[in-house]
Design a protein around this motif. Structure first.
Motif, PDB file in Angstrom:
ATOM      1  N   THR A 108     -11.072  -2.325  -1.041  1.00  0.00           N
ATOM      2  CA  THR A 108     -11.938  -2.932   0.603  1.00  0.00           C
ATOM      3  C   THR A 108     -13.016  -4.149  -0.099  1.00  0.00           C
ATOM      4  N   LEU A 180     -14.265   0.899   7.640  1.00  0.00           N
ATOM      5  CA  LEU A 180     -14.063   0.583   7.046  1.00  0.00           C
ATOM      6  C   LEU A 180     -12.800   1.702   6.646  1.00  0.00           C
ATOM      7  N   GLY A 182      -9.337   3.247   5.224  1.00  0.00           N
ATOM      8  CA  GLY A 182      -8.244   3.142   4.695  1.00  0.00           C
ATOM      9  C   GLY A 182      -6.985   3.217   5.702  1.00  0.00           C
ATOM     10  N   SER A 208     -17.541  -6.996   5.843  1.00  0.00           N
ATOM     11  CA  SER A 208     -16.637  -6.340   4.352  1.00  0.00           C
ATOM     12  C   SER A 208     -14.693  -5.844   5.428  1.00  0.00           C
ATOM     13  N   VAL A 210     -11.435  -3.287   4.703  1.00  0.00           N
ATOM     14  CA  VAL A 210     -10.343  -2.652   3.901  1.00  0.00           C
ATOM     15  C   VAL A 210      -8.673  -3.904   3.610  1.00  0.00           C
TER      16      VAL A 210
END
Ligand code: FAD
Ligand code: MLT
Ligand code: ZN
Length: 471
Positions: A108, A180, A182, A208, A210
């Motif tokens: 991340t 975010l 995964g 941001s 992942v």
């Protein structure tokens, strides 16, 4: 204007609100020096919350925002216009690796993480982060995602989109979308992640992501091979795809003319293939088994290719430093072109089955119409992605040449791309460089759907206006 600067200094420490001409200057011109602009301010946030607050101020004041990563993009997407009314949000301070999940094989990252740092940090944990491109020492993951960058490992691992599992995005209203997760499967309606990837900062600001990690290969073998024609280069690719399957991680092509330009500016980059062939192919195999396994496979396939008359010469790198030298040679073509002066870039994809016809016809038409031009054709052949770049005839000033011939040369190349059902942008995006070409080649239905999406997600048109779409 002073009020706006004050509003930003309420969010960021004063030193991270750059508003003097001197401080702003390094952020205003793109890597190719094709586009230059002005900015009201360059903002350097450290957190997603700060980005969201900045966007809220911009939304209330209808102030346009240009997101910027390493500013290595080729299409002017991260360069502001000349109004002096846009702000740049540069991500260099948002450079934390938030987590590495060993079991889930994910990393991340904040948007400002430099690609090479990510590769190194992943390797330190025994993982491969496969995205790799010539600008990796300065481009950032946010920029890679926003352009859906390709590079030299797409053949095996896919482009940036294929490597991304989740995103965190600040929307045009300044809200934070936390996507975010995964997850390798998630069918909960429309895929917002895929909408933001490749949108070049026009639909949302990526803060941001992942990303997937892979086991680090234990051995890699790199070879340079001589081919006499496009047809034999493709036959060679097909042979490696059949024999080496997923061990084939790189298949790059360089023409004689591209390598001559390299040698002119970087004499140490001379082609180790003595035969100086029309097409030099760089092939990389990677393996998780053993050194011997992949070396033997490479030799067997090369032997088969020799016997079939597909290749005329080959040199296998005997150590890592020689292998790096082969890659350096490939990656220096862009730098050699920059050293030679302005050039006309075409970043195109063609179905492999039409590639020979594309190159034959386009080369012929180009040389007939513009005698003496240098066709600097190289690229990621394994993906059907050519960098079919055009440099002016020797002794002709590039600026003068481009101002007269840029449009007709683009038209020539893109009409051949159209004939072969290819794409006018394989991996570099649209930015402000290819607005007209996108309109001309995307098709009106697709173009209108893109506009509708833009209006829905950014009705005030404050996110990187006049990029991708000319609105
Ligand atoms: P920037 O140039 O800063 O920005 C690119 C676009 O993304 C802009 O529209 C910008 O507004 C937007 N953006 C940036 N950050 C964000 C964010 N956080 N949120 C939303 N939008 C954002 N490209 C390839 O695909 N393959 C190659 O092989 C390749 N080789 C290259 C070799 C060299 C020597 C150079 C100079 C460039 C090369 N490129 C290549 C082009 C370039 O490196 C890539 O496009 C890269 O992904 C851009 O990353 P960046 O951080 O520099 O983005
Ligand atoms: C590369 O693959 O080296 C770049 O994307 C190509 C270019 O400079 O046009
Ligand atoms: Zn490329």
């Amino acid at each position: 204007m002073q009020n706006l600067i004050e509003a930003f200094t309420n969010i960021l420490d004063k030193q991270y609100v750059l508003d003097s001409e001197e401080d702003k200057a390094p952020f205003l011109t793109d890597w190719r020096k094709r586009f230059s602009g002005k900015a009201l301010a360059v903002l350097l946030p450290k957190t997603t919350q700060e980005v969201a607050q900045i966007v809220q101020v911009c939304a209330s004041n209808q102030l346009a925002i240009v997101p910027q990563g390493g500013h290595t993009g080729f299409c002017g997407g991260a360069t502001p216009d000349n109004s002096g009314k846009q702000i740049i949000i540069n991500f260099k301070r948002m450079n934390q690796i938030r987590a590495i999940d060993v079991e889930n094989q994910t990393i991340t990252l904040e948007a400002g993480c430099i690609l090479q740092t990510i590769q190194e940090q992943a390797a330190a944990q025994g993982f491969l982060f496969p995205l790799s491109l010539g600008a990796e020492g300065s481009c950032m993951i946010g920029g890679n995602l926003a352009t859906n960058a390709g590079g030299t490992n797409v053949l095996r691992y896919g482009n940036t989109r294929d490597l991304c599992l989740g995103l965190e995005v600040v929307t045009a209203t300044g809200e934070i979308w936390n996507g975010l997760k995964g997850l390798r499967k998630d069918n909960t309606g429309y895929d917002l992640r895929d909408l933001f990837i490749g949108s070049e900062g026009t639909l949302g600001i990526i803060t941001s992501a992942v990303m997937k990690l892979y086991p680090l290969p234990i051995s890699q073998w790199t070879t340079l091979v001589a081919c006499d024609s496009v047809a034999s280069s493709i036959a060679l690719l097909n042979l490696f795809q059949k024999r080496a399957t997923s061990l084939l991680t790189g298949f790059e092509m360089m023409t004689q003319e591209s390598l001559s330009l390299n040698e002119k500016h970087f004499p140490q980059m001379a082609n180790p293939l003595q035969s100086n062939p029309p097409y030099t192919i760089l092939i990389e195999l990677s393996d998780h088994e053993s050194e011997e396994h992949v070396r033997q496979l490479l030799e067997t396939v090369l032997e088969e290719a020799f016997e079939a008359g597909i290749i005329s010469d080959a040199v296998i790198a005997s150590n890592l430093s020689q292998a790096n030298g082969f890659w350096q040679m490939r990656e220096h073509i862009t730098l050699a072109q920059a050293a030679e002066g302005a050039n006309l870039k075409h970043d195109i994809t063609i179905p492999l089955s039409s590639l020979e016809s594309f190159i034959a016809q386009t080369d012929r038409l180009m040389r007939e119409s513009y005698p003496g031009v240098r066709i600097i054709n190289f690229g990621h052949l394994g993906d059907g992605n050519l960098h079919y770049n055009i440099a002016p005839p020797l002794g002709v000033d590039p600026q003068t040449f481009n101002s007269s011939y840029e449009k007709p040369i683009h038209e020539l190349v893109y009409s051949q791309v159209e004939r072969c059902q290819g794409s006018i942008s394989a991996e570099h995006g649209i930015g402000q460089l290819k607005l007209q070409e996108l309109r001309a080649h995307k098709g009106s239905v697709a173009h209108n759907l893109m506009k509708a999406l833009k209006m829905a997600l950014d009705p005030q048109n404050i996110l990187n206006p006049h990029k991708v779409l000319s609105i």
